[in-house]
Design an enzyme around this catalytic site. Structure first.
Site, short mmCIF file in Angstrom:
data_model
loop_
_atom_site.label_atom_id
_atom_site.label_comp_id
_atom_site.label_asym_id
_atom_site.label_seq_id
_atom_site.Cartn_x
_atom_site.Cartn_y
_atom_site.Cartn_z
N SER A 182 0.82 -1.22 0.00
CA SER A 182 0.00 0.00 0.00
C SER A 182 0.85 1.27 0.00
O SER A 182 0.44 2.29 -0.55
CB SER A 182 -0.93 0.01 1.22
OG SER A 182 -0.19 -0.04 2.43
N HIS A 184 -1.74 5.10 7.19
CA HIS A 184 -0.99 5.32 5.96
C HIS A 184 -0.44 6.75 5.94
O HIS A 184 -1.02 7.66 6.53
CB HIS A 184 -1.87 5.07 4.74
CG HIS A 184 -2.31 3.65 4.61
ND1 HIS A 184 -3.53 3.21 5.08
CD2 HIS A 184 -1.69 2.56 4.08
CE1 HIS A 184 -3.64 1.92 4.84
NE2 HIS A 184 -2.54 1.50 4.25
N ASP A 208 -6.47 8.29 8.31
CA ASP A 208 -6.69 6.99 8.97
C ASP A 208 -5.66 6.72 10.07
O ASP A 208 -5.73 5.69 10.74
CB ASP A 208 -6.71 5.85 7.95
CG ASP A 208 -5.37 5.60 7.26
OD1 ASP A 208 -4.35 6.20 7.65
OD2 ASP A 208 -5.34 4.79 6.32
#
Length: 317
Positions: A87, A252, A249
């Site tokens: 990610s 990340h 969040d």
């Protein structure tokens, strides 16, 4: 990017429950102590929540003047650049495609090389080292000339042993190098900088990730690619300015966090492309002070690796 089932993956956070389970089982901690570890993993997952959308994608050709992506007609003579990994490589957490780390790297590389750069992103949210061969196989249909790999966090949370993760990464790098591709590896980030993860689970996740990062760095340098130790270079900034460096969040990176990563990856990428004009690369740290300050935890992680696979050879060195 999405996983094979078509759902946005949040494997790192789910994986923390497996780390807690492994730590509790091996350590022989039960009752309140075991409940504390698993409770911390569930609480972190609730705070972070599922990603609201897959990452942006902005592959294409970028020009030295910073424009792009442009039509394929302007691809002639472009330097082919591929992004592999998880990610972080995919850029999950940015607000728009112009902030994607691969896009910022492509623009910087195009400016430094004074030629177009063709960006192709193969990174997938939730990917671990075992998923890299499929990404590379797809890329080799039109082999890239330079590549960046960012991987490791999901190896920690899936309890992949450090030697197995490093061996798998070495095979992938050698495949790319045999195809004539210069490779830069952003090593495993420090999972201990994630604020929703509380102690003592934070120390376990941090130590395992730093041990993996150290082993990755040694292997990558040994075989002739360029390692960039993201944990050593970026963790202090993320710890000092979490509101700026993390996305909403709290897990990340934000665009600022990704820019910090790009700033240490770009010189290495330009170097493997043979176009770096900024002078000698700085001497990068070879051992994390954070990891060294937690030697008892490091020994505990070595026991976890023995429990789930082969030993961590680097701990003995």
């Amino acid at each position: 990017m999405e996983n094979e089932s078509g759902e946005v993956d949040m494997g790192v956070m789910r994986g923390l429950r497996f780390v807690a389970l492994a730590a509790g089982t091996l350590g022989g901690v039960y009752g309140a102590a075991y409940g504390l570890l698993t409770g911390q993993a569930r609480r972190a997952e609730r705070i972070i929540g599922p990603p609201v959308a897959p990452p942006h994608l902005a592959d294409g050709v970028y020009l030295p003047d910073g424009s792009g992506p442009v039509p394929p007609a302007e691809e002639d003579g472009a330097l082919r650049f591929a992004m592999f990994g998880d990610s972080m490589a995919a850029g999950l957490g940015v607000d728009g495609p112009d902030q994607l780390p691969a896009v910022v790297l492509a623009r910087g590389l195009a400016e430094e090389a004074d030629r177009p750069v063709r960006l192709d992103t193969y990174a997938v949210v939730g990917a671990a080292t075992r998923d890299l061969p499929a990404q590379v196989e797809q890329a080799l249909l039109n082999p890239p000339q330079v590549a960046v790999i960012i991987v490791g966090a999901n190896d920690v949370t899936t309890l992949t042993t450090v030697p197995d993760a490093v061996d798998g990464l070495e095979r992938v790098i050698r495949t790319l190098m045999d195809a004539g591709c210069g490779v830069v590896v952003g090593t495993c980030p420090d999972l201990g900088v994630i604020r929703p993860i509380a102690q003592p689970l934070k120390s376990i996740a941090r130590t395992w990730s730093l041990l993996l990062a150290r082993a990755q760095r040694k292997m990558v340098a040994r075989i002739g690619a360029i390692p960039v130790p993201l944990a050593d270079l970026l963790a202090p900034e993320f710890l000092a300015r979490p509101r700026d460096f993390f996305s909403s969040d709290q897990f990340h990176p934000s665009s600022i966090g990704y820019d910090a990563a790009v700033s240490v990856l770009l010189p290495a990428l330009c170097t493997v492309a043979g176009v770096w004009t900024g002078g000698p690369l700085p001497r990068l740290p070879v051992r994390s002070a954070v990891a060294e300050s937690r030697r008892p935890t490091a020994k505990f992680i070595a026991r976890l690796n023995l429990r789930f696979g082969r030993p961590v050879r680097e701990l003995a060195q």
